[in-house]
Motif scaffolding. Structure first.
Motif, short mmCIF file in Angstrom:
data_model
loop_
_atom_site.label_atom_id
_atom_site.label_comp_id
_atom_site.label_asym_id
_atom_site.label_seq_id
_atom_site.Cartn_x
_atom_site.Cartn_y
_atom_site.Cartn_z
N LEU A 3 0.60 -32.28 -17.78
CA LEU A 3 1.76 -32.55 -16.92
C LEU A 3 2.64 -31.32 -16.74
CD1 LEU A 3 2.96 -36.10 -18.06
CD2 LEU A 3 1.73 -35.47 -15.99
N LEU A 4 2.64 -30.46 -17.78
CA LEU A 4 3.52 -29.29 -17.70
C LEU A 4 3.09 -28.31 -16.63
CD1 LEU A 4 4.39 -28.31 -21.37
CD2 LEU A 4 5.78 -29.46 -19.65
N THR A 5 1.81 -28.32 -16.28
CA THR A 5 1.33 -27.34 -15.31
C THR A 5 0.81 -28.00 -14.05
OG1 THR A 5 -0.75 -27.32 -16.51
CG2 THR A 5 0.79 -25.55 -17.00
N LYS A 6 1.25 -29.21 -13.80
CA LYS A 6 0.83 -29.87 -12.56
C LYS A 6 2.05 -30.53 -11.91
CE LYS A 6 -2.89 -32.26 -10.46
NZ LYS A 6 -2.36 -31.68 -9.21
N ALA A 7 2.27 -30.20 -10.64
CA ALA A 7 3.42 -30.78 -9.94
C ALA A 7 3.16 -32.27 -9.69
CB ALA A 7 3.63 -30.06 -8.61
N PRO A 8 4.22 -33.08 -9.58
CA PRO A 8 4.02 -34.51 -9.32
C PRO A 8 3.23 -34.75 -8.04
CG PRO A 8 6.31 -34.06 -9.88
CD PRO A 8 5.63 -32.73 -9.74
N ARG A 9 2.44 -35.82 -8.05
CA ARG A 9 1.62 -36.20 -6.90
C ARG A 9 2.48 -36.30 -5.63
NH1 ARG A 9 -2.84 -39.12 -5.11
NH2 ARG A 9 -2.30 -41.23 -4.44
N GLY A 10 1.94 -35.75 -4.54
CA GLY A 10 2.65 -35.86 -3.28
C GLY A 10 3.72 -34.79 -3.06
N THR A 11 3.78 -33.82 -3.98
CA THR A 11 4.70 -32.70 -3.76
C THR A 11 3.88 -31.43 -3.55
OG1 THR A 11 4.89 -32.04 -6.09
CG2 THR A 11 6.43 -33.72 -5.30
N ALA A 12 4.47 -30.44 -2.96
CA ALA A 12 3.73 -29.20 -2.72
C ALA A 12 4.64 -28.01 -2.94
CB ALA A 12 3.19 -29.18 -1.29
N ASP A 13 4.12 -26.98 -3.59
CA ASP A 13 4.87 -25.74 -3.73
C ASP A 13 4.71 -24.93 -2.45
OD1 ASP A 13 5.63 -26.07 -6.51
OD2 ASP A 13 3.50 -25.79 -6.97
N LEU A 14 5.72 -24.18 -2.14
CA LEU A 14 5.61 -23.25 -1.02
C LEU A 14 5.65 -21.85 -1.61
CD1 LEU A 14 5.54 -22.98 2.06
CD2 LEU A 14 8.03 -22.95 2.03
N LEU A 15 4.49 -21.21 -1.64
CA LEU A 15 4.39 -19.90 -2.31
C LEU A 15 4.81 -18.78 -1.36
CD1 LEU A 15 1.01 -20.47 -4.20
CD2 LEU A 15 3.35 -20.82 -5.03
N PRO A 16 5.17 -17.62 -1.92
CA PRO A 16 5.62 -16.51 -1.06
C PRO A 16 4.63 -16.14 0.04
CG PRO A 16 6.11 -16.01 -3.35
CD PRO A 16 5.31 -17.30 -3.37
N ALA A 17 3.33 -16.34 -0.21
CA ALA A 17 2.36 -15.98 0.82
C ALA A 17 2.47 -16.89 2.05
CB ALA A 17 0.94 -16.03 0.25
#
Ligand code: ATP
Ligand code: MG
Length: 451
Positions: A3-17
């Motif tokens: 859980l510490l290295t996985k974002a909650p289901r249905g969310t998304a990170d927006l990375l600098p790229a």
């Protein structure tokens, strides 16, 4: 993964790229919204749960199934906003903006939260661009709001989107329509899902918006509201169409659009695409003339729209539309000798004061490794500073794309480098043929165009 290295289901990170793509959409949207007279409003991520029950509606999917609701430590029921209109209307009432000159026009760029089954174009945390216009009942206001969305999509060169409009009338014409709907759905009551069985008495129009395949198949043959509009609503809908024609905005009338939120009256519309799979509605909106009164204010006609930023981005990517390149690095200053270290620090700071994108080594790399890193990040120029340069008082900068070099005096380095960069930019700017023609958008970055 834990859980510490996985974002909650249905969310998304927006990375600098990727973040530059969203920044581009945000800038284009806000510039167009402002040109239409809308000003930005920022409202809280959470509100009292009651607000959404009252505005979005008790019998909607959003309220019945999708809200993130919890009690805070003070025992209040709090909900993460599932949409933007309710919070904006609440702010209008709270700050007395209804007594200012009308219309009051707001735009926003927000995150929203809905507990849904995640899939392409459907997330639990997603983002919306939206506008709300309070205080005009004129069909010309409908056409302006629709026109703003249309202008935005045109600016992005999105041709794979079409506008569908409908009128869902007012409480007056809905009485007769509800009766007809009830009669129709009662005949199919055994096939309806449990949620819709409950809706039959309270709000039969909500069944038209049910996502279950059986309910939607039944709904497809239900009576349509257009046949039940009162004279005023008919006249308004004709006015909207006339005003859209005046602005040369193409549309089709789709009598099946009802929208998922209870507060809509009269005009409803969607911009739909078939290029992004099942979740094809990129933008939805309409009039909500009854909402402000429903929330305890005096009657105030209003309308707005919200578009899903993730769906918008998907559509842009799937149809190969222009996004600007991510911002690059103007210069990497290579330190070739400990004696030059402080000079590199000072020059880097001075160039950054001019808002140039400048990098230097912070990891004790060798000159060769610094060069490699400068290449990896795609630095446009490099300059090597060692003992020789400090002594001679001049530095050679190298254009990493053309291989051209220039010698610049150390004591005037920042200004001289800036002119060099601007001369280059002018050349490239006149060569650039990829950017859509958008008028004066700062996002297209005429001053510091990157290659
Ligand atoms: P749908 O029918 O696809 O569930 P909706 O009617 O619930 O959409 P609205 O409440 O009108 O959607 O929200 C406006 C826009 O926000 C939608 O057209 C869509 O682009 C976007 N949107 C809504 N829900 C989501 C979600 N869960 N994930 C991503 N975008 C969404
Ligand atoms: Mg939905």
């Amino acid at each position: 993964m834990g859980l510490l290295t996985k974002a909650p289901r249905g969310t998304a990170d927006l990375l600098p790229a990727e973040s530059h793509k969203i920044q581009y959409l945000e800038t284009v949207f806000s510039e167009i919204a402002r040109s239409y007279g809308f000003r930005e409003i920022r409202v809280p991520v959470f509100e009292h749960t009651e607000l959404f029950h009252r505005s979005v509606g008790e019998t909607t999917d959003v309220v019945q199934k999708e809200m993130y609701t919890f009690n805070d430590n003070g025992g209040r029921s709090i909900t993460l906003r599932p949409e933007g209109t309710a919070g904006v209307a609440r702010a209008l009432l709270e700050h007395g903006l209804y007594s200012e000159a009308m219309p009051q026009k707001f735009y926003y760029q927000i995150s929203c939260y809905r507990y849904e089954k995640p899939q392409a174009g459907r997330l639990r945390e997603f983002h919306q661009f939206g506008v709300e216009c309070f205080g005009s009942a004129s069909p010309a206001a409908d056409a302006e709001v629709i026109g703003l969305a249309n202008r935005f999509f045109q600016t992005l060169s999105l041709d794979n989107l079409h506008l569908e409009i409908n009128s869902i009338g007012c409480p007056k014409c809905r009485a007769a329509y509800h009766k007809a709907l009830k009669a129709y759905f009662t005949a199919h009551i055994d096939s309806l899902c449990d949620t819709c069985k409950g809706r039959l008495e309270k709000n039969p129009m909500r069944i038209l918006d049910c996502k279950s395949p059986v309910c939607s198949a039944i709904a497809a043959k239900a009576p349509v509201i257009l046949d039940y509009l009162c004279d005023d609503c008919k006249e308004h809908f004709a006015g909207v169409q006339k005003n859209l024609d005046v602005l040369s905005i193409p549309y089709t009338v789709n009598p099946r659009i009802v929208r998922g939120l209870d507060y809509y009256t009269r005009t409803v519309f969607e911009f739909v695409s078939d290029a992004i799979g099942a979740q094809g509605t990129v933008c939805g909106g309409g009039r909500y003339d009854g909402l402000v009164a429903e929330m305890g204010g005096s009657a105030l006609p209003a309308l707005g729209f919200a578009m899903g930023v993730e769906r918008l981005r998907l559509l842009m990517e799937n149809t190969g539309k222009y996004f600007p390149e991510p911002e690059g690095y103007d210069l990497f200053l290579i330190c070739a000798d400990p004696a030059a270290f402080d000079t590199v620090s000072r020059l880097t700071a001075e160039l950054r004061d001019m808002l140039l994108n400048v990098e230097r080594d912070l990891c004790d790399r060798s000159v060769k490794a610094q060069m490699k890193y400068a290449n990896k990040i795609g630095a446009r120029y490099t300059a090597v500073l060692g003992e020789n340069e400090i002594q001679s008082g001049s530095v050679t900068v190298k254009n990493m794309h053309t291989g051209d070099t220039a010698s610049l005096p150390l004591d005037d380095f920042a200004d001289r480098f800036l002119s060099l960069l601007n001369d280059d930019s002018l050349r490239e700017w006149s060569d650039d043929t990829h950017a859509p023609q958008t008028g004066g958008f700062t996002v297209l970055d005429g001053g510091k165009k990157k290659d």
